[in-house]
Motif scaffolding. Structure first.
Motif, PDB file in Angstrom:
ATOM      1  N   THR A  34       0.809  -1.225   0.000  1.00  0.00           N
ATOM      2  CA  THR A  34       0.000   0.000   0.000  1.00  0.00           C
ATOM      3  C   THR A  34       0.839   1.270   0.000  1.00  0.00           C
ATOM      4  OG1 THR A  34      -0.168  -0.129   2.410  1.00  0.00           O
ATOM      5  CG2 THR A  34      -1.970  -1.090   1.129  1.00  0.00           C
ATOM      6  N   ASP A  35       2.143   1.169   0.287  1.00  0.00           N
ATOM      7  CA  ASP A  35       2.940   2.387   0.314  1.00  0.00           C
ATOM      8  C   ASP A  35       3.052   3.024  -1.069  1.00  0.00           C
ATOM      9  OD1 ASP A  35       4.646   0.494  -0.801  1.00  0.00           O
ATOM     10  OD2 ASP A  35       6.435   1.282   0.234  1.00  0.00           O
ATOM     11  N   ARG A  36       2.832   2.261  -2.107  1.00  0.00           N
ATOM     12  CA  ARG A  36       2.896   2.833  -3.458  1.00  0.00           C
ATOM     13  C   ARG A  36       1.731   3.789  -3.742  1.00  0.00           C
ATOM     14  NH1 ARG A  36       3.068  -2.060  -7.466  1.00  0.00           N
ATOM     15  NH2 ARG A  36       4.693  -2.555  -5.957  1.00  0.00           N
ATOM     16  N   TYR A  37       0.753   3.796  -2.870  1.00  0.00           N
ATOM     17  CA  TYR A  37      -0.371   4.723  -3.007  1.00  0.00           C
ATOM     18  C   TYR A  37      -0.226   5.958  -2.112  1.00  0.00           C
ATOM     19  CZ  TYR A  37      -2.757   0.701  -5.109  1.00  0.00           C
ATOM     20  OH  TYR A  37      -3.107  -0.363  -5.900  1.00  0.00           O
ATOM     21  N   ASP A 366       1.646  15.460  -4.110  1.00  0.00           N
ATOM     22  CA  ASP A 366       0.957  14.734  -3.044  1.00  0.00           C
ATOM     23  C   ASP A 366       0.442  13.409  -3.602  1.00  0.00           C
ATOM     24  OD1 ASP A 366      -0.636  13.759  -1.027  1.00  0.00           O
ATOM     25  OD2 ASP A 366      -1.784  15.604  -0.737  1.00  0.00           O
ATOM     26  N   PRO A 367       0.932  12.267  -3.101  1.00  0.00           N
ATOM     27  CA  PRO A 367       0.486  10.975  -3.636  1.00  0.00           C
ATOM     28  C   PRO A 367      -0.973  10.666  -3.332  1.00  0.00           C
ATOM     29  CG  PRO A 367       1.840  10.649  -1.693  1.00  0.00           C
ATOM     30  CD  PRO A 367       1.928  12.107  -2.032  1.00  0.00           C
ATOM     31  N   ASN A 368      -1.582  11.423  -2.426  1.00  0.00           N
ATOM     32  CA  ASN A 368      -2.990  11.211  -2.090  1.00  0.00           C
ATOM     33  C   ASN A 368      -3.935  11.992  -2.998  1.00  0.00           C
ATOM     34  OD1 ASN A 368      -2.720   9.610   0.522  1.00  0.00           O
ATOM     35  ND2 ASN A 368      -1.412  11.375   0.936  1.00  0.00           N
ATOM     36  N   ARG A 369      -3.401  12.615  -4.032  1.00  0.00           N
ATOM     37  CA  ARG A 369      -4.215  13.359  -4.995  1.00  0.00           C
ATOM     38  C   ARG A 369      -3.762  13.006  -6.408  1.00  0.00           C
ATOM     39  NH1 ARG A 369      -3.939  19.462  -4.364  1.00  0.00           N
ATOM     40  NH2 ARG A 369      -6.090  19.415  -5.112  1.00  0.00           N
ATOM     41  N   CYS A 370      -4.661  13.191  -7.349  1.00  0.00           N
ATOM     42  CA  CYS A 370      -4.301  13.006  -8.748  1.00  0.00           C
ATOM     43  C   CYS A 370      -5.230  13.857  -9.612  1.00  0.00           C
ATOM     44  CB  CYS A 370      -4.375  11.533  -9.159  1.00  0.00           C
ATOM     45  SG  CYS A 370      -6.056  10.864  -9.323  1.00  0.00           S
ATOM     46  N   ILE A 371      -4.923  13.882 -10.887  1.00  0.00           N
ATOM     47  CA  ILE A 371      -5.793  14.520 -11.870  1.00  0.00           C
ATOM     48  C   ILE A 371      -6.421  13.417 -12.704  1.00  0.00           C
ATOM     49  CG2 ILE A 371      -5.962  16.129 -13.796  1.00  0.00           C
ATOM     50  CD1 ILE A 371      -5.168  17.503 -11.214  1.00  0.00           C
ATOM     51  N   TRP A 372      -7.742  13.347 -12.674  1.00  0.00           N
ATOM     52  CA  TRP A 372      -8.377  12.364 -13.545  1.00  0.00           C
ATOM     53  C   TRP A 372      -9.034  13.090 -14.702  1.00  0.00           C
ATOM     54  CZ3 TRP A 372     -13.163   8.884 -12.618  1.00  0.00           C
ATOM     55  CH2 TRP A 372     -14.312   9.645 -12.436  1.00  0.00           C
ATOM     56  N   ARG A 419      -8.642   7.032   1.631  1.00  0.00           N
ATOM     57  CA  ARG A 419      -8.626   7.274   3.079  1.00  0.00           C
ATOM     58  C   ARG A 419      -8.263   6.000   3.836  1.00  0.00           C
ATOM     59  NH1 ARG A 419     -13.080  10.616   1.695  1.00  0.00           N
ATOM     60  NH2 ARG A 419     -14.617   9.033   2.285  1.00  0.00           N
ATOM     61  N   GLY A 420      -8.784   4.865   3.364  1.00  0.00           N
ATOM     62  CA  GLY A 420      -8.441   3.599   4.015  1.00  0.00           C
ATOM     63  C   GLY A 420      -6.990   3.210   3.802  1.00  0.00           C
ATOM     64  N   LEU A 421      -6.475   3.455   2.611  1.00  0.00           N
ATOM     65  CA  LEU A 421      -5.099   3.075   2.301  1.00  0.00           C
ATOM     66  C   LEU A 421      -4.075   3.842   3.129  1.00  0.00           C
ATOM     67  CD1 LEU A 421      -5.382   2.852  -1.598  1.00  0.00           C
ATOM     68  CD2 LEU A 421      -4.920   0.948  -0.042  1.00  0.00           C
ATOM     69  N   ARG A 422      -4.464   4.980   3.676  1.00  0.00           N
ATOM     70  CA  ARG A 422      -3.521   5.801   4.434  1.00  0.00           C
ATOM     71  C   ARG A 422      -3.292   5.270   5.851  1.00  0.00           C
ATOM     72  NH1 ARG A 422      -5.123  12.028   3.040  1.00  0.00           N
ATOM     73  NH2 ARG A 422      -3.295  12.408   4.341  1.00  0.00           N
ATOM     74  N   ASN A 423      -4.052   4.265   6.261  1.00  0.00           N
ATOM     75  CA  ASN A 423      -3.850   3.683   7.586  1.00  0.00           C
ATOM     76  C   ASN A 423      -2.535   2.900   7.640  1.00  0.00           C
ATOM     77  OD1 ASN A 423      -6.329   4.144   9.369  1.00  0.00           O
ATOM     78  ND2 ASN A 423      -7.246   3.527   7.430  1.00  0.00           N
ATOM     79  N   ASP A 424      -1.693   3.200   8.629  1.00  0.00           N
ATOM     80  CA  ASP A 424      -0.341   2.642   8.688  1.00  0.00           C
ATOM     81  C   ASP A 424      -0.324   1.120   8.799  1.00  0.00           C
ATOM     82  OD1 ASP A 424       0.713   5.160   8.518  1.00  0.00           O
ATOM     83  OD2 ASP A 424       0.985   5.406  10.685  1.00  0.00           O
ATOM     84  N   HIS A 428      -0.629  -3.909   2.934  1.00  0.00           N
ATOM     85  CA  HIS A 428      -0.788  -4.506   1.612  1.00  0.00           C
ATOM     86  C   HIS A 428      -2.271  -4.716   1.300  1.00  0.00           C
ATOM     87  CE1 HIS A 428      -1.052  -8.120   4.176  1.00  0.00           C
ATOM     88  NE2 HIS A 428      -1.783  -8.631   3.201  1.00  0.00           N
ATOM     89  N   MET A 429      -2.559  -4.857   0.007  1.00  0.00           N
ATOM     90  CA  MET A 429      -3.887  -5.245  -0.456  1.00  0.00           C
ATOM     91  C   MET A 429      -3.808  -6.693  -0.949  1.00  0.00           C
ATOM     92  SD  MET A 429      -5.154  -1.944  -2.722  1.00  0.00           S
ATOM     93  CE  MET A 429      -4.300  -2.574  -4.175  1.00  0.00           C
ATOM     94  N   SER A 430      -4.884  -7.447  -0.758  1.00  0.00           N
ATOM     95  CA  SER A 430      -4.942  -8.832  -1.207  1.00  0.00           C
ATOM     96  C   SER A 430      -5.965  -8.951  -2.333  1.00  0.00           C
ATOM     97  CB  SER A 430      -5.328  -9.753  -0.042  1.00  0.00           C
ATOM     98  OG  SER A 430      -4.364  -9.673   0.995  1.00  0.00           O
TER      99      SER A 430
END
Length: 455
Positions: A34-37, A366-372, A419-424, A428-430
């Protein structure tokens, strides 16, 4: 049995497409860190490993119809300008004057029929990027014009899209996409499609959250329940192709086991989520009419389905408009093929229309933002294209633009995931097997990141 048309890869007997059962365990990593997000350090490494090295879609060729037409495109903190030359060729340049680096183009688009003029010290360049004029040249000293042309970057087109690569040593676009991608997509004639929707805005999630969201149908039951009336999400019927960097997947538009009336009702509701189907509905109703009883209920004999009638109606309408769909199969009349072109392009395409989502890192880092960027395109007769062509929209106030139903549902969901991915503690995601396209996509990311670490 060899495929006779590119779209025949969906036939299980063609030996080309894969079903889920054909993807063996261990083919792709199904555990995604998840750190890649969320990591700024990872985002910076991504910039060097991916964004500064790969071909990316930056517009449509129809955006620049006349010599001198140009558009600015920014890739993270790098700025480029693409211009159509007097020879009709598209070229890309670093958006900086060779004198002292002033940005040549500040607006998003324009026309520079006579070339580019730097507003700072009035150095001028032609449409081929050559330095042509220097203010008070007789007093300028040792300025070699031939050594001070604009820095050029690779630009090419495919399917009507303009691609740019920030890397001046990039290999050809055709090599990057691959011959099979060209072969499978060319029969749609996307190069002749017209832009009918073009919306861009910042959104509070990592760019890969956007890509992941459109690479699987596993979330349809939870986020898009209205699609269950027309989209068969039985994973056993989905088909896939995986290429070196890219992929394509298809889930048939039908509801297994549904009665005739439910099938018809589902297709009649399609325009609410897929507006491009509206033009086909009248012909579809004509084809359904012979199977309606006095009570209005529809019953089909063996061999007739609502899906088949939708395919027939689509081919009839498009052919009647003078459009070439001769190289497309019946499945391509109804089924949206979901294409992922690495790094950030997702497209659903069927006969006559396609919808595209791209996502790019936010310029602020900021990795928590993007342009779509959301765009739709339709295959229309040339005399109707101008009437349907949409101007680009940049949304400044979050939530102020309302997308069509399914897209709006995704728009709301994606920041929730971030928001969920930012939890320390979530490290990882499965992934489940139905999310194999996501797994393939991240395997390409892993490869680029590993290659960059070696260099």
């Amino acid at each position: 049995m060899p495929a006779t048309r590119p779209g025949d890869w969906l036939d299980p007997d063609s030996g080309l497409g894969l079903g889920l059962e054909d993807v063996q365990p261990g083919t792709f990593n199904m555990t995604i860190p998840t750190d890649r997000y969320t990591s700024r350090e990872y985002a910076q490494r991504e910039r060097e490993a991916i964004w500064m090295r790969v071909w990316q879609i930056v517009g449509r060729a129809e955006d620049l119809p006349k010599p001198g037409d140009w558009k600015k495109c920014d890739i993270q903190d790098q700025s480029f300008v693409i211009v159509r030359g007097k020879d009709d060729k598209l070229r890309g340049f670093v958006n900086a004057c060779r004198h002292r680096g002033n940005a040549l183009c500040i607006n998003e688009t324009g026309n520079a029929r006579r070339g580019f003029l730097c507003q700072y010290h009035l150095w001028s360049y032609d449409l081929e990027g050559n330095l042509r004029g220097v203010l008070r040249e007789d007093l300028a000293g040792q300025i070699d014009k031939s050594e001070n042309s604009l820095y050029e970057v690779p630009v090419d087109t495919f399917a009507g899209f303009i691609f740019l690569n920030p890397n001046p040593q990039a290999g050809p676009l055709r090599e990057y996409l691959g011959e099979e991608v060209y072969r499978l997509l060319e029969p749609y004639h996307i190069d002749q499609f017209t832009t009918v929707m073009d919306v861009k805005e910042a959104i509070d999630c990592n760019w890969k959250v956007v890509m992941d969201a459109f690479e699987e149908g596993y979330h349809i039951n939870g986020i898009h329940p209205q699609l269950l009336a027309v989209l068969n999400i039985n994973p056993k019927t989905a088909r896939y192709q995986f290429f070196e960097r890219h992929s394509v997947a298809v889930a048939p538009f039908e509801v297994q086991g549904a009665g005739a009336q439910k099938q018809v009702d589902g297709i009649m509701a399609l325009p609410e989520t897929f507006p491009g189907t509206a033009a086909v509905i009248p012909r579809f109703q004509e084809l359904v009419a012979p199977y309606q009883g006095k009570d209005g209920e529809v019953e089909f004999p063996d061999g007739v389905t609502a899906r088949g009638l939708l395919q027939e109606a689509t081919r009839d309408v498009l052919t009647g408009m003078g459009l070439d769909v001769s190289e497309l199969t019946d499945n391509q009349m109804s089924d949206n093929q979901g294409w992922v072109l690495f790094p950030n392009y997702f497209m659903t395409v069927r006969a006559g229309e396609c919808h595209v989502i791209t996502a790019a890192p936010h310029p602020d880092g900021d990795p928590n933002r993007c342009i779509w960027h959301v765009a739709s395109y339709m295959y229309l007769p040339s005399e109707h294209r101008d009437a349907f062509r949409a101007d680009p929209i940049v949304v400044e106030e979050p939530g102020s633009y309302k997308y069509f139903e399914a897209l709006q549902q995704d728009y709301v969901q994606m920041p929730r995931q971030q928001r969920g991915l930012r939890n320390d503690r979530l490290d990882h995601m499965s992934l489940v097997k139905e999310e194999v396209v996501i797994a393939h996509f991240h395997s390409v990311i892993d490869r680029y990141m590993a290659d960059a670490a070696k260099s």
